[in-house]
Scaffold this motif. Structure first.
Motif, PDB file in Angstrom:
ATOM      1  N   LEU A  12      -7.998  60.291  46.932  1.00 55.05           N
ATOM      2  CA  LEU A  12      -6.907  60.959  46.212  1.00 55.05           C
ATOM      3  C   LEU A  12      -5.602  60.941  46.991  1.00 55.05           C
ATOM      4  CD1 LEU A  12      -8.857  64.218  45.241  1.00 55.05           C
ATOM      5  CD2 LEU A  12      -8.412  62.260  43.750  1.00 55.05           C
ATOM      6  N   GLN A  14      -2.340  63.569  46.993  1.00 52.49           N
ATOM      7  CA  GLN A  14      -1.820  64.836  46.506  1.00 52.49           C
ATOM      8  C   GLN A  14      -0.346  64.923  46.886  1.00 52.49           C
ATOM      9  OE1 GLN A  14      -4.434  67.702  48.406  1.00 52.49           O
ATOM     10  NE2 GLN A  14      -5.806  67.681  46.637  1.00 52.49           N
ATOM     11  N   PHE A  25      -0.097  71.403  47.253  1.00 54.55           N
ATOM     12  CA  PHE A  25      -0.348  69.986  47.003  1.00 54.55           C
ATOM     13  C   PHE A  25      -1.205  69.844  45.758  1.00 54.55           C
ATOM     14  CE2 PHE A  25       0.802  70.212  51.401  1.00 54.55           C
ATOM     15  CZ  PHE A  25       1.518  69.053  51.634  1.00 54.55           C
ATOM     16  N   THR A  26      -0.793  68.934  44.860  1.00 52.92           N
ATOM     17  CA  THR A  26      -1.481  68.718  43.597  1.00 52.92           C
ATOM     18  C   THR A  26      -1.860  67.252  43.462  1.00 52.92           C
ATOM     19  OG1 THR A  26      -0.124  70.470  42.606  1.00 52.92           O
ATOM     20  CG2 THR A  26      -1.276  69.005  41.084  1.00 52.92           C
ATOM     21  N   ASN A  27      -3.079  66.999  42.958  1.00 49.22           N
ATOM     22  CA  ASN A  27      -3.529  65.620  42.753  1.00 49.22           C
ATOM     23  C   ASN A  27      -2.564  64.873  41.841  1.00 49.22           C
ATOM     24  OD1 ASN A  27      -5.851  66.212  44.209  1.00 49.22           O
ATOM     25  ND2 ASN A  27      -7.081  66.581  42.389  1.00 49.22           N
ATOM     26  N   CYS A  29      -2.335  62.854  39.036  1.00 45.78           N
ATOM     27  CA  CYS A  29      -3.313  62.691  37.960  1.00 45.78           C
ATOM     28  C   CYS A  29      -3.168  61.333  37.269  1.00 45.78           C
ATOM     29  CB  CYS A  29      -3.112  63.821  36.947  1.00 45.78           C
ATOM     30  SG  CYS A  29      -4.399  63.924  35.722  1.00 45.78           S
ATOM     31  N   ALA A  97       2.985  64.536  51.268  1.00 40.79           N
ATOM     32  CA  ALA A  97       1.796  64.224  50.482  1.00 40.79           C
ATOM     33  C   ALA A  97       0.592  64.187  51.409  1.00 40.79           C
ATOM     34  CB  ALA A  97       1.955  62.885  49.762  1.00 40.79           C
ATOM     35  N   THR A 106      -8.269  63.421  56.019  1.00 44.09           N
ATOM     36  CA  THR A 106      -7.022  63.594  55.285  1.00 44.09           C
ATOM     37  C   THR A 106      -5.840  63.187  56.155  1.00 44.09           C
ATOM     38  OG1 THR A 106      -7.996  65.406  54.037  1.00 44.09           O
ATOM     39  CG2 THR A 106      -5.593  65.259  54.029  1.00 44.09           C
TER      40      THR A 106
END
Length: 144
Positions: A12, A14, A25-27, A29, A97, A106
């Motif tokens: 992923l 993010q 932090f957001t994926n 999409c 990110a 990560t």
């Protein structure tokens, strides 16, 4: 799933929202395909033998500049997180990110988009592809 195997869909990226003091932090999409590349340039350190210059020469090297690149493509999903992301792309600016690599860890820090494109046919969903490169030194946290 067999021991040690990882799901590719868990690779992923993010995108940070720029919040302070705590950034969320957001994926990103919609990604259906994705890859993460770790490479380093090669610095040639080969020196022919001073005592036997006509003999075989062993090539030697040392690592040079390291490179971290994430790329992905998939369906474009309109959302508040994608709005933040697209603002960075349009402004050609670096942003925070995280790249999460299952089984590894990560990579967090400043990233920039070096290539972005939208595509679509008449009936299917609009798609996008993006290539991200590290814009500064990244921190690494190993998977627990």
């Amino acid at each position: 799933m067999a021991d040690g195997q990882q799901l590719g869909r868990l690779l992923l990226i993010q995108i940070g929202d720029g919040g302070s003091p705590t950034e969320t932090f957001t994926n990103l999409c919609g990604l259906k395909t994705r890859s993460f590349n770790m490479s380093a340039s090669e610095i040639d350190t080969t020196i022919p033998s001073c005592t036997n210059p006509g003999g075989p020469v062993q090539k030697t090297s040392r690592p040079g500049i390291s490179n971290r690149t994430f790329s992905g493509s998939g369906n474009f999903v309109s959302s508040a997180a994608s709005d933040i992301f697209m603002n960075h792309v349009r402004a050609a600016e670096a942003f925070n990110a995280k790249v999460i690599v299952p089984g590894d860890g990560t990579y967090t820090g400043s990233w920039m988009v070096t290539d972005f494109s939208f595509s679509g046919d008449v009936e299917p969903n609009m798609e996008f592809s993006a290539t991200f490169v590290a814009a500064d030194v990244l921190s690494f946290t190993a998977e627990a």
